[in-house]
Scaffold this active site. Structure first.
Site, PDB file in Angstrom:
ATOM      1  CD  GLU A 115      -8.948  -5.424 -11.794  1.00  0.00           C
ATOM      2  OE1 GLU A 115      -9.113  -3.957 -12.377  1.00  0.00           O
ATOM      3  OE2 GLU A 115     -10.389  -5.858 -11.418  1.00  0.00           O
ATOM      4  CB  THR A 126      -0.064  -5.892  -5.484  1.00  0.00           C
ATOM      5  OG1 THR A 126       1.580  -5.002  -5.769  1.00  0.00           O
ATOM      6  CG2 THR A 126       0.073  -7.467  -5.431  1.00  0.00           C
ATOM      7  CD  GLN A 146      -9.825  16.076  20.776  1.00  0.00           C
ATOM      8  OE1 GLN A 146      -9.348  15.586  21.646  1.00  0.00           O
ATOM      9  NE2 GLN A 146     -10.348  16.904  20.350  1.00  0.00           N
ATOM     10  N   GLY A 170     -14.873  -5.474  20.994  1.00  0.00           N
ATOM     11  CA  GLY A 170     -14.876  -6.825  21.740  1.00  0.00           C
ATOM     12  C   GLY A 170     -15.568  -7.818  19.848  1.00  0.00           C
ATOM     13  CD  GLN A 188      -8.848  -1.106  18.167  1.00  0.00           C
ATOM     14  OE1 GLN A 188      -8.178  -2.069  17.411  1.00  0.00           O
ATOM     15  NE2 GLN A 188      -7.824  -0.608  19.466  1.00  0.00           N
ATOM     16  CB  ILE A 231      -9.802 -16.949 -13.546  1.00  0.00           C
ATOM     17  CG1 ILE A 231      -8.708 -17.440 -13.980  1.00  0.00           C
ATOM     18  CG2 ILE A 231     -10.833 -16.947 -14.375  1.00  0.00           C
ATOM     19  CD1 ILE A 231      -7.381 -16.442 -14.184  1.00  0.00           C
ATOM     20  CB  THR A 232     -12.688 -13.114 -10.135  1.00  0.00           C
ATOM     21  OG1 THR A 232     -11.826 -12.661  -9.472  1.00  0.00           O
ATOM     22  CG2 THR A 232     -14.092 -12.501 -10.098  1.00  0.00           C
TER      23      THR A 232
HETATM   24  C1  LIG Z   1      -9.543 -13.062  -4.770  1.00  0.00           C
HETATM   25  C2  LIG Z   1      -8.822 -13.115  -6.036  1.00  0.00           C
HETATM   26  C3  LIG Z   1      -9.430 -12.331  -7.551  1.00  0.00           C
HETATM   27  C4  LIG Z   1      -8.481 -12.235  -8.936  1.00  0.00           C
HETATM   28  N1  LIG Z   1      -9.501 -12.685  -9.769  1.00  0.00           N
HETATM   29  C5  LIG Z   1      -8.439 -12.669 -10.979  1.00  0.00           C
HETATM   30  C6  LIG Z   1      -8.623 -12.306 -12.170  1.00  0.00           C
HETATM   31  O1  LIG Z   1     -10.190 -11.988 -12.248  1.00  0.00           O
HETATM   32  N2  LIG Z   1      -8.439 -12.443 -13.028  1.00  0.00           N
HETATM   33  C7  LIG Z   1      -6.910 -12.447 -13.367  1.00  0.00           C
HETATM   34  O2  LIG Z   1      -5.949 -12.320 -14.784  1.00  0.00           O
HETATM   35  N3  LIG Z   1      -5.803 -12.559 -12.383  1.00  0.00           N
HETATM   36  C8  LIG Z   1      -6.831 -12.484 -11.360  1.00  0.00           C
HETATM   37  N4  LIG Z   1      -5.939 -12.406  -9.630  1.00  0.00           N
HETATM   38  C9  LIG Z   1      -4.628 -12.292  -9.153  1.00  0.00           C
HETATM   39  C10 LIG Z   1      -3.863 -11.172  -9.083  1.00  0.00           C
HETATM   40  O3  LIG Z   1      -4.650  -9.757  -9.535  1.00  0.00           O
HETATM   41  C11 LIG Z   1      -3.207 -11.732  -8.757  1.00  0.00           C
HETATM   42  O4  LIG Z   1      -2.586 -11.890  -7.358  1.00  0.00           O
HETATM   43  C12 LIG Z   1      -2.111 -10.135  -8.376  1.00  0.00           C
HETATM   44  O5  LIG Z   1      -1.752  -9.186  -9.597  1.00  0.00           O
HETATM   45  C13 LIG Z   1      -0.077 -10.520  -7.760  1.00  0.00           C
HETATM   46  O6  LIG Z   1       0.226 -11.445  -8.146  1.00  0.00           O
HETATM   47  P1  LIG Z   1       0.602 -12.422  -7.575  1.00  0.00           P
HETATM   48  O7  LIG Z   1      -0.494 -13.177  -6.465  1.00  0.00           O
HETATM   49  O8  LIG Z   1       1.529 -13.480  -8.426  1.00  0.00           O
HETATM   50  O9  LIG Z   1       1.726 -11.887  -6.685  1.00  0.00           O
HETATM   51  P2  LIG Z   1       3.322 -11.689  -7.029  1.00  0.00           P
HETATM   52  O10 LIG Z   1       3.691 -11.398  -8.668  1.00  0.00           O
HETATM   53  O11 LIG Z   1       3.751 -12.626  -6.226  1.00  0.00           O
HETATM   54  O12 LIG Z   1       3.309 -10.635  -5.973  1.00  0.00           O
HETATM   55  C14 LIG Z   1       4.292 -11.415  -4.581  1.00  0.00           C
HETATM   56  C15 LIG Z   1       4.659  -9.784  -3.510  1.00  0.00           C
HETATM   57  O13 LIG Z   1       5.121  -9.224  -4.105  1.00  0.00           O
HETATM   58  C16 LIG Z   1       5.166  -7.955  -4.854  1.00  0.00           C
HETATM   59  N5  LIG Z   1       5.850  -7.478  -5.542  1.00  0.00           N
HETATM   60  C17 LIG Z   1       6.254  -8.617  -6.785  1.00  0.00           C
HETATM   61  N6  LIG Z   1       6.604  -7.613  -8.245  1.00  0.00           N
HETATM   62  C18 LIG Z   1       7.069  -6.615  -7.556  1.00  0.00           C
HETATM   63  C19 LIG Z   1       7.925  -5.443  -7.809  1.00  0.00           C
HETATM   64  N7  LIG Z   1       8.586  -4.995  -9.233  1.00  0.00           N
HETATM   65  N8  LIG Z   1       8.620  -4.462  -7.326  1.00  0.00           N
HETATM   66  C20 LIG Z   1       7.725  -5.057  -5.925  1.00  0.00           C
HETATM   67  N9  LIG Z   1       7.200  -6.209  -5.350  1.00  0.00           N
HETATM   68  C21 LIG Z   1       6.285  -6.703  -6.199  1.00  0.00           C
HETATM   69  C22 LIG Z   1       3.880  -7.865  -5.003  1.00  0.00           C
HETATM   70  O14 LIG Z   1       3.318  -7.016  -4.948  1.00  0.00           O
HETATM   71  C23 LIG Z   1       3.439  -9.020  -3.523  1.00  0.00           C
HETATM   72  O15 LIG Z   1       3.400  -8.199  -2.700  1.00  0.00           O
HETATM   73  C24 LIG Z   1      -7.125 -12.671  -8.647  1.00  0.00           C
HETATM   74  C25 LIG Z   1      -6.630 -12.971  -6.956  1.00  0.00           C
HETATM   75  C26 LIG Z   1      -7.147 -13.272  -6.240  1.00  0.00           C
HETATM   76  C27 LIG Z   1      -6.193 -13.602  -4.792  1.00  0.00           C
END
Ligand SMILES: Cc1cc2nc3c(=O)[nH]c(=O)nc-3n(C[C@H](O)[C@H](O)[C@H](O)COP(=O)(O)OP(=O)(O)OC[C@H]3O[C@@H](n4cnc5c(N)ncnc54)[C@H](O)[C@@H]3O)c2cc1C
Length: 380
Positions: A364, A366, A280, A341, A337, A158-159
């Protein structure tokens, strides 16, 4: 209804102000905060004084009530400096979205004054250990008890979590009923039963606060529920539709910052008796960066404009976020890149920008989840 590609005089003046603020107040301190992982309170206070602490807050609370187009423009400018510092006000905005969409005037009166006038922070608490992308599957419960609800569960990542004054929290009345049984609540961080667990040490955005928030029999009056019982998931999706363009704008800001460093370096650095910008292969990398940044900017501007015109389009929001986040990852990687270095070393900011960019493809929604949304839309 018209459509244009220019900002008006007020927007341009605001853009100049925020650009100057970024150059003078954010860029000089970003490396310090990245290395120390300290929360950037002085910069957060300055952003409050500048009026960009919670840019979607209504005017009656001294909020700026910026249009989506304007708040995206400002977001790009501050993120050009440092995503870690800029994320705090962006998290305030995200936390406020369910209140803006689902709140009554009385609920707005409870939510906004401390954020707008006192510069307090807010958090959006949805993600859990067992449910991130799969929001419908959250396990935090809200059990009715007379005029109150008892909230129990653990939220992670949670941010602003540790520093938040208030939360918007998504919980379920009955997990077996999936997304139709969820409600959003406004919760005061000082309520008995709310506690903060561990803070994360992250790859990027290292000075921002990301923590676990625990709700242990937290008693919340029914007047703190946003919308009707069962409206929670809908509000969460509306919040994401509104926030994705500003995350796209943040991605453009990070990429623009990396592009500028790489371009300036390429003009100066000599190899084989020439500036590397004259090769280029390097020019084409810079050309691709500039082209993709511009395309991402246009996409977030269109998504933001659609929101302003009340033509909310989930697919366009998802496209803008996905395209820009993937672009930021590519652009910052190529900036490293171009610096060779030196790009890999901390004396230059591009390695930090590359680390920071990664989160843009994760939170928000993936990049895969954005493609799921876009895919559903294109196949009807
Ligand atoms: C620094 C940071 C700040 C954040 N801030 C907040 C915040 O303020 N409030 C809050 O509520 N959350 C917050 N989050 C949580 C963030 O929104 C989640 O981490 C994100 O939505 C992914 O959920 P997960 O980590 O459970 O990954 P998972 O849902 O477990 O996903 C893991 C992998 O599986 C893939 N995947 C999952 N389901 C599918 C599908 N149906 N099809 C294809 N691929 C899929 C995903 O793309 C990912 O690559 C934060 C996360 C971080 C790291």
């Amino acid at each position: 209804m018209g459509f244009g590609f220019t900002y008006d005089e007020d927007q341009l003046s605001l853009q100049r102000t925020v650009r100057k603020f970024t150059d003078n107040e954010i860029i000089p301190v970003r490396q310090h905060y990245d290395e120390t992982e300290q929360f950037p309170w002085p910069e957060v206070k300055k952003m409050h004084e500048l009026g960009i602490h919670c840019m979607n807050a209504p005017e009656q609370y001294n909020g700026m009530a910026f249009s989506n187009v304007t708040l995206c423009m400002v977001t790009e400018e501050i993120c050009r400096g440092c995503l870690g510092i800029a994320i705090t006000p962006l998290a305030n905005m995200l936390a406020s979205e369910p209140v803006l969409y689902g709140g009554t005037p009385e609920q707005w009166d409870w939510w906004f004054p401390s954020i707008c006038q006192e510069g307090k922070l807010a958090s959006y608490a949805v993600t859990e250990p067992g449910a991130g992308s799969d929001v419908a599957n959250i396990a935090t419960t809200c059990r009715r008890d007379g005029d109150y609800y008892l909230i129990n569960g653990v939220k992670i990542f949670i941010t602003n979590g540790r520093h938040a004054d208030k939360f918007t929290v998504l919980a379920t009345h009955d997990r077996s009923k999936g997304n139709r049984a969820q409600s959003f609540f406004m919760v005061d961080a000082k309520t008995e039963g709310v506690s903060i667990g561990k803070s994360e040490h992250k790859m990027g955005m290292r000075c921002s606060e990301t923590s676990e928030v625990i709700f242990d029999n937290v008693r919340v009056h029914k007047s703190m529920r946003l919308g009707e019982e069962g409206d929670g998931f809908k509000l969460a999706m509306k919040a994401f539709n509104s926030s994705r363009p500003f995350i796209a704008a943040a991605s453009v800001g990070v990429a623009q910052g990396a592009f500028e460093v790489a371009r300036d370096y390429a003009r100066e650095r000599k190899a084989f008796g020439k500036n590397i910008a004259s090769f280029q292969a390097v020019q084409f990398m810079l050309a691709d960066m500039a082209m993709e940044i511009e395309a991402s900017r246009l996409l977030y501007q269109k998504a933001a404009w659609l929101l302003d015109e009340k033509l909310m389009a989930a697919d366009l929001s998802a496209m803008s976020k996905c395209f820009a986040a993937d672009m930021a990852m590519r652009t910052t990687t190529n900036a490293v890149q171009i610096l060779g270095g030196y790009g890999f070393c901390r004396d230059y900011p591009v390695e930090k920008m590359m680390r920071d960019s990664k989160i843009l493809q994760i939170f928000e929604g993936t990049s895969q989840i954005q493609r799921v949304i876009i895919g559903k839309s294109v196949i009807g």
